[in-house]
Design a protein around this motif. Structure first.
Motif, PDB file in Angstrom:
ATOM      1  N   ASP A 164      40.914  19.739  35.698  1.00 34.29           N
ATOM      2  CA  ASP A 164      41.138  20.871  36.334  1.00 34.29           C
ATOM      3  C   ASP A 164      40.921  22.297  36.659  1.00 34.29           C
ATOM      4  N   ILE A 165      41.170  23.193  37.660  1.00 35.42           N
ATOM      5  CA  ILE A 165      40.545  24.426  37.616  1.00 35.42           C
ATOM      6  C   ILE A 165      42.034  25.264  38.067  1.00 35.42           C
ATOM      7  N   ILE A 166      41.849  26.291  37.819  1.00 34.07           N
ATOM      8  CA  ILE A 166      43.813  27.277  38.237  1.00 34.07           C
ATOM      9  C   ILE A 166      42.996  28.297  38.473  1.00 34.07           C
ATOM     10  N   LEU A 167      43.247  29.170  39.845  1.00 34.43           N
ATOM     11  CA  LEU A 167      43.061  30.370  40.071  1.00 34.43           C
ATOM     12  C   LEU A 167      44.494  30.789  40.242  1.00 34.43           C
ATOM     13  N   ALA A 168      44.034  32.738  39.745  1.00 40.47           N
ATOM     14  CA  ALA A 168      45.463  32.842  40.287  1.00 40.47           C
ATOM     15  C   ALA A 168      45.048  34.488  41.237  1.00 40.47           C
ATOM     16  N   ALA A 169      46.113  34.311  42.815  1.00 39.82           N
ATOM     17  CA  ALA A 169      45.391  34.951  43.852  1.00 39.82           C
ATOM     18  C   ALA A 169      44.796  36.669  42.975  1.00 39.82           C
ATOM     19  N   GLU A 170      46.545  36.640  42.889  1.00 39.07           N
ATOM     20  CA  GLU A 170      47.077  38.851  42.488  1.00 39.07           C
ATOM     21  C   GLU A 170      45.360  38.891  41.208  1.00 39.07           C
ATOM     22  N   THR A 171      45.330  38.253  40.006  1.00 35.38           N
ATOM     23  CA  THR A 171      44.390  38.919  39.093  1.00 35.38           C
ATOM     24  C   THR A 171      43.385  38.773  39.691  1.00 35.38           C
ATOM     25  N   CYS A 172      42.991  37.736  40.786  1.00 31.54           N
ATOM     26  CA  CYS A 172      41.285  37.758  40.785  1.00 31.54           C
ATOM     27  C   CYS A 172      41.106  38.557  41.854  1.00 31.54           C
ATOM     28  N   GLY A 173      41.946  39.102  42.895  1.00 36.59           N
ATOM     29  CA  GLY A 173      41.869  39.634  43.900  1.00 36.59           C
ATOM     30  C   GLY A 173      41.531  41.463  43.430  1.00 36.59           C
ATOM     31  N   ARG A 174      42.662  41.542  41.940  1.00 38.17           N
ATOM     32  CA  ARG A 174      42.862  42.622  41.557  1.00 38.17           C
ATOM     33  C   ARG A 174      41.185  43.329  40.757  1.00 38.17           C
ATOM     34  N   GLU A 175      40.702  41.627  40.307  1.00 36.97           N
ATOM     35  CA  GLU A 175      39.186  42.139  39.373  1.00 36.97           C
ATOM     36  C   GLU A 175      38.280  42.401  40.119  1.00 36.97           C
ATOM     37  N   ALA A 176      37.597  41.418  41.543  1.00 38.17           N
ATOM     38  CA  ALA A 176      36.848  41.468  42.265  1.00 38.17           C
ATOM     39  C   ALA A 176      37.233  42.543  42.554  1.00 38.17           C
ATOM     40  N   ALA A 177      37.789  43.177  43.171  1.00 38.74           N
ATOM     41  CA  ALA A 177      37.654  44.944  44.105  1.00 38.74           C
ATOM     42  C   ALA A 177      37.299  45.375  42.494  1.00 38.74           C
ATOM     43  N   GLU A 178      37.995  45.612  40.874  1.00 33.39           N
ATOM     44  CA  GLU A 178      37.499  46.419  40.308  1.00 33.39           C
ATOM     45  C   GLU A 178      35.771  45.956  40.527  1.00 33.39           C
ATOM     46  N   LYS A 179      35.279  45.015  40.643  1.00 28.77           N
ATOM     47  CA  LYS A 179      33.689  44.869  40.302  1.00 28.77           C
ATOM     48  C   LYS A 179      33.425  45.340  41.337  1.00 28.77           C
ATOM     49  N   GLY A 180      33.796  45.336  42.885  1.00 27.24           N
ATOM     50  CA  GLY A 180      32.800  45.444  44.134  1.00 27.24           C
ATOM     51  C   GLY A 180      32.668  44.714  44.679  1.00 27.24           C
ATOM     52  N   TRP A 181      33.530  42.627  44.243  1.00 20.29           N
ATOM     53  CA  TRP A 181      32.652  41.703  44.615  1.00 20.29           C
ATOM     54  C   TRP A 181      34.061  41.165  45.678  1.00 20.29           C
ATOM     55  N   SER A 182      33.089  41.080  47.015  1.00 18.22           N
ATOM     56  CA  SER A 182      34.429  39.748  47.696  1.00 18.22           C
ATOM     57  C   SER A 182      35.390  39.204  46.872  1.00 18.22           C
ATOM     58  N   VAL A 183      36.405  38.402  47.228  1.00 19.84           N
ATOM     59  CA  VAL A 183      37.347  37.990  46.644  1.00 19.84           C
ATOM     60  C   VAL A 183      37.315  36.563  47.105  1.00 19.84           C
ATOM     61  N   THR A 184      36.473  35.853  47.615  1.00 20.59           N
ATOM     62  CA  THR A 184      35.212  34.596  48.189  1.00 20.59           C
ATOM     63  C   THR A 184      34.435  34.778  46.560  1.00 20.59           C
ATOM     64  N   ASP A 185      33.392  35.487  46.558  1.00 17.31           N
ATOM     65  CA  ASP A 185      32.015  35.396  45.156  1.00 17.31           C
ATOM     66  C   ASP A 185      32.540  34.722  44.224  1.00 17.31           C
TER      67      ASP A 185
END
Length: 167
Positions: A99-120
């Motif tokens: 199983d793999i589980i992702l956290a939406a808020e953390t992923c969104g914040r980190e994606a923004a910091e990296k300049g990536w889309s959340v999907t990517d």
């Protein structure tokens, strides 16, 4: 054959074809490893991917890793790493890899910091999580981290994603 079951458990995840995104990421990760045969093998190898939120991932991280905070992705392997090679020889027909589980808020914040889309970024984290299911661990020293990062980078290139570890 690889079967990816995807559960969008939080409304914080954008509308997207998460089943296709997750399946592509899991297959790309597997194909970069010596276990690439799993993708099109005769046995059904299942990976479960849950797109959740920080609260759920925080609780799991605290319970299973002793870390009292959310993280971007957690992986829960169901097969010992040294038994993965034998998956193609099973007559059981179906194996749960993990199983793999992702956290939406953390992923969104980190994606923004990296300049990536959340999907990517989520797709990259699914690659990362899948490698953990196979026994790769970047926390076991520089050699393991370098090997895992190389596999992640190759899978991300195959998916058309930005380099996860620019440098």
């Amino acid at each position: 054959m690889l079967n990816v079951e995807t559960d969008v458990a939080s409304p914080l995840w954008s509308a997207a074809d998460w089943e296709a995104i997750a399946s592509a990421a899991a297959a790309a990760a597997l194909e970069e490893t010596p276990h690439g045969h799993i993708v099109n093998g005769s046995a059904t190898v299942e990976v479960s991917i849950r797109l959740s939120d920080d609260a759920e991932v925080h609780a799991l991280n605290r319970s299973y890793r002793g870390k009292d905070k959310p993280t971007n992705v957690l992986s829960f392997p169901m097969v010992q790493a040294d038994l993965i090679e034998s998956l193609g020889n099973t007559d059981d027909g179906e194996i749960l890899l993990g199983d793999i589980i992702l956290a939406a808020e953390t992923c969104g914040r980190e994606a923004a910091e990296k300049g990536w889309s959340v999907t990517d970024y989520a797709q990259h984290l699914i690659v990362h999580g899948l490698l953990h299911l196979l026994g790769y661990d970047h926390e076991l020293g520089d050699t393991q981290a370098t090997a895992m990062e190389a596999l992640e980078s190759a899978a991300c290139r195959a998916l058309g994603l930005p380099a996860p570890y620019p440098g």
